[in-house]
Enzyme design. Structure first.
Site, PDB file in Angstrom:
ATOM      1  N   HIS A 168       0.450   9.345  -0.589  1.00  0.00           N
ATOM      2  CA  HIS A 168       0.194   9.899  -0.421  1.00  0.00           C
ATOM      3  C   HIS A 168       0.273  11.379  -0.394  1.00  0.00           C
ATOM      4  CE1 HIS A 168       1.066   6.059   1.764  1.00  0.00           C
ATOM      5  NE2 HIS A 168      -0.472   5.933   1.967  1.00  0.00           N
ATOM      6  N   CYS A 255       8.459   6.802   5.852  1.00  0.00           N
ATOM      7  CA  CYS A 255       7.792   5.578   5.548  1.00  0.00           C
ATOM      8  C   CYS A 255       8.154   4.392   6.379  1.00  0.00           C
ATOM      9  CB  CYS A 255       7.419   5.141   4.589  1.00  0.00           C
ATOM     10  SG  CYS A 255       7.005   6.373   2.648  1.00  0.00           S
TER      11      CYS A 255
HETATM   12  C1  CIR Z   1       1.973   1.662  -1.167  1.00  0.00           C
HETATM   13  O1  CIR Z   1       1.441   1.538  -1.935  1.00  0.00           O
HETATM   14  O2  CIR Z   1       1.163   1.489   0.483  1.00  0.00           O
HETATM   15  C2  CIR Z   1       3.847   0.867  -0.190  1.00  0.00           C
HETATM   16  N1  CIR Z   1       3.557  -0.225  -1.301  1.00  0.00           N
HETATM   17  C3  CIR Z   1       4.299   2.502   0.010  1.00  0.00           C
HETATM   18  C4  CIR Z   1       3.641   2.752   1.286  1.00  0.00           C
HETATM   19  C5  CIR Z   1       4.925   4.197   1.641  1.00  0.00           C
HETATM   20  N2  CIR Z   1       3.711   4.920   3.119  1.00  0.00           N
HETATM   21  C6  CIR Z   1       4.536   5.748   2.922  1.00  0.00           C
HETATM   22  O3  CIR Z   1       4.670   6.969   2.134  1.00  0.00           O
HETATM   23  N3  CIR Z   1       4.732   6.378   4.176  1.00  0.00           N
END
Ligand code: CIR
Length: 260
Positions: A168, A255
């Site tokens: 991201h 996150c």
């Molecule tokens: C994913 O790949 O969607 C999750 N394992 C990690 C999401 C992390 N989210 C974020 O950076 N906002």
């Protein structure tokens, strides 16, 4: 200090469930340990609460292994919330699970309907604009729909690029205050933060870039002494939170909460 981009009365979090071991990851660096992740999550919630904010802790969602990463389901602004449309198919259903909580707290909750995709982890809100990074989860159509939805709230959206191989946009940057951004050198080199004061993560500590400024604290992942020194030297009050388990799933400080 009343800037709504880092002054918050509330946060929403969700407890990790046992299915977290099936969470998405770019590379396999080991199975996350649920007990350790729960302990880190409790420390995270405690740090948010220490600032005086109300923190809602939602129950785990076993059907959605990545549901602890609530940030990707919505964008919370002072005027209202916007439900996202995650680009990861296994995460699409998390949005409907978050919607009732946001509808109970906001008068206005809008929705990205598609066909585009957009995840909260690609969105950095600063006092002057909303930066959205194109990534494997966020496409141009998703950004355009967001821009149209928030225009009546007088928010300007700027499209930027996420470095190749980075999950991201905010994996590589975070807002430290109204003018200052913490960024990896590789992201800042793209020139996307022109006009801001930029602090770089220390060499070899790119994984420290995803922090959150939450009221008086900067919450950062533990284990990055060079970056911690830089942040303390610049006058920020830190709370270092264990992130080793979330990091196995490419997750970090931002996150784990929706903040508003
Ligand atoms: C994913 O790949 O969607 C999750 N394992 C990690 C999401 C992390 N989210 C974020 O950076 N906002």
């Amino acid at each position: 200090m009343t800037d709504p981009t880092y002054t918050f009365a509330r946060a929403i979090t969700r407890l990790p469930g046992a299915s977290i071991t099936a969470g998405l990851r770019a590379a396999d660096t080991g199975t996350p340990d649920l007990e350790r992740m729960r302990a880190d999550h409790a420390n995270y919630v405690a740090a948010l609460r220490e600032t005086g904010a109300e923190v809602i802790v939602l129950p785990p969602l076993e059907a959605f292994p990545d549901a602890v990463f609530v940030e990707d389901t919505a964008l919370c602004l002072p005027q209202g919330a916007v439900l996202m449309r995650p680009g990861a198919p296994s995460r699409l259903g998390e949005v409907a699970e978050m919607a009732p909580t946001l509808r109970a707290l906001y008068d206005e909750v809008l929705e990205i309907e598609g066909p585009g995709f957009i995840e909260g982890g690609d969105i950095l809100v600063t006092p002057k604009e909303i930066l959205v990074g194109l990534s494997s989860r966020t496409d141009r159509a998703g950004v355009e729909e967001l821009a149209a939805l928030v225009a009546p709230w007088r928010h300007a959206v700027r499209v930027v690029e996420t470095p190749p191989g980075v999950l991201h946009f905010k994996t590589d940057c975070s807002l430290l205050d109204g003018e200052t951004i913490l960024s990896t050198e590789r992201l800042a080199a793209s020139g996307c933060f022109e006009g801001y004061r930029v602090l770089h993560t220390a060499p070899g500590e790119e994984a420290a870039a995803n922090t959150i400024r939450f009221n008086r604290f900067v919450l950062m992942p533990a284990g990055f002494p060079g970056t911690a020194r830089r942040l303390r030297g610049a006058g920020y009050e830190l709370r270092e939170i264990g992130n080793a388990e979330c990091a196995k799933l490419d997750g970090g400080m931002s996150c784990l909460s929706l903040r508003f």
